[in-house]
Design a protein around this motif. Structure first.
Motif, short mmCIF file in Angstrom:
data_model
loop_
_atom_site.label_atom_id
_atom_site.label_comp_id
_atom_site.label_asym_id
_atom_site.label_seq_id
_atom_site.Cartn_x
_atom_site.Cartn_y
_atom_site.Cartn_z
N GLY A 252 2.31 -8.09 19.87
CA GLY A 252 2.56 -7.04 19.19
C GLY A 252 1.72 -5.75 19.19
O GLY A 252 1.07 -5.77 20.16
N ARG B 222 8.00 -2.59 12.66
CA ARG B 222 7.03 -2.43 11.45
C ARG B 222 7.40 -1.35 10.38
O ARG B 222 8.23 -0.59 10.45
CB ARG B 222 5.77 -1.95 12.06
CG ARG B 222 5.13 -2.88 13.02
CD ARG B 222 3.83 -2.41 13.52
NE ARG B 222 3.95 -1.30 14.28
CZ ARG B 222 3.02 -0.22 14.49
NH1 ARG B 222 2.07 -0.50 13.77
NH2 ARG B 222 3.32 0.88 14.87
N ASP C 95 10.24 -0.68 17.43
CA ASP C 95 9.15 -1.07 16.73
C ASP C 95 9.86 -1.25 15.30
O ASP C 95 10.32 -0.39 14.80
CB ASP C 95 8.15 0.09 16.65
CG ASP C 95 6.91 0.02 15.98
OD1 ASP C 95 6.97 -0.79 14.85
OD2 ASP C 95 5.77 0.43 16.19
N CYS D 33 6.37 -5.71 16.67
CA CYS D 33 5.80 -5.36 15.40
C CYS D 33 4.17 -5.37 15.46
O CYS D 33 3.87 -5.15 16.29
CB CYS D 33 6.45 -6.25 14.48
SG CYS D 33 6.01 -8.16 14.80
N ARG E 246 7.69 -10.69 12.98
CA ARG E 246 9.14 -10.10 12.52
C ARG E 246 9.83 -9.43 14.06
O ARG E 246 11.00 -9.52 13.91
CB ARG E 246 8.58 -8.58 11.87
CG ARG E 246 8.04 -8.81 10.39
CD ARG E 246 7.56 -7.71 9.87
NE ARG E 246 6.24 -7.21 10.33
CZ ARG E 246 5.57 -6.30 10.21
NH1 ARG E 246 5.80 -5.52 9.15
NH2 ARG E 246 4.29 -5.98 10.86
N SER E 247 8.93 -9.13 14.88
CA SER E 247 9.78 -8.77 16.11
C SER E 247 10.58 -10.10 16.87
O SER E 247 11.69 -9.65 17.18
CB SER E 247 8.86 -8.04 17.22
OG SER E 247 7.75 -8.89 17.50
#
Length: 109
Positions: A87, A19, A17, A61, A66-67
């Motif tokens: 996500g 985040r 993860d 994410c 972002r991932s």
């Protein structure tokens, strides 16, 4: 971009993860490794220690942006990594559990 659907994930799959801390604290997948994207390069060693040597890293994410960046980076490093499509938002919608650090029900921020 290597991608996997949430419905294809199995219990025990390694989940990373990326985040930020406030998002993680609101709720996350149980058993996931948390390394925020803003700290990822500095904390990369934590991933290499925790990730299974012969397994895939599933990167997640909030929604997949972002991932995707982290997945591309990991693939360039020679790691078998895939982006989790949709996500944590999709994770929650599909009924997968979202928990806080103390194991209580959480939510996706």
């Amino acid at each position: 971009m290597p991608t996997v659907q949430i419905t294809d994930l199995k219990d025990g799959d390694f989940l990373l993860d990326v985040r930020e801390d406030d998002e993680w604290q609101a709720g996350h997948a149980e058993g996931a490794l948390h390394i925020p994207i803003s700290e990822f390069v500095a904390r990369y060693g934590e991933l290499t220690e925790a990730a299974p040597q012969d397994g895939r890293v599933h990167v997640i994410c909030r929604s997949g942006g972002r991932s995707a960046q982290v997945t591309m980076y990991l693939v360039q490093q020679g790691i078998d990594a895939v982006n989790v499509d949709g996500g944590m938002q999709h994770w929650q919608v599909t009924g997968r559990p979202v928990v806080t650090d103390d194991g209580k029900p959480g939510f996706v921020l």
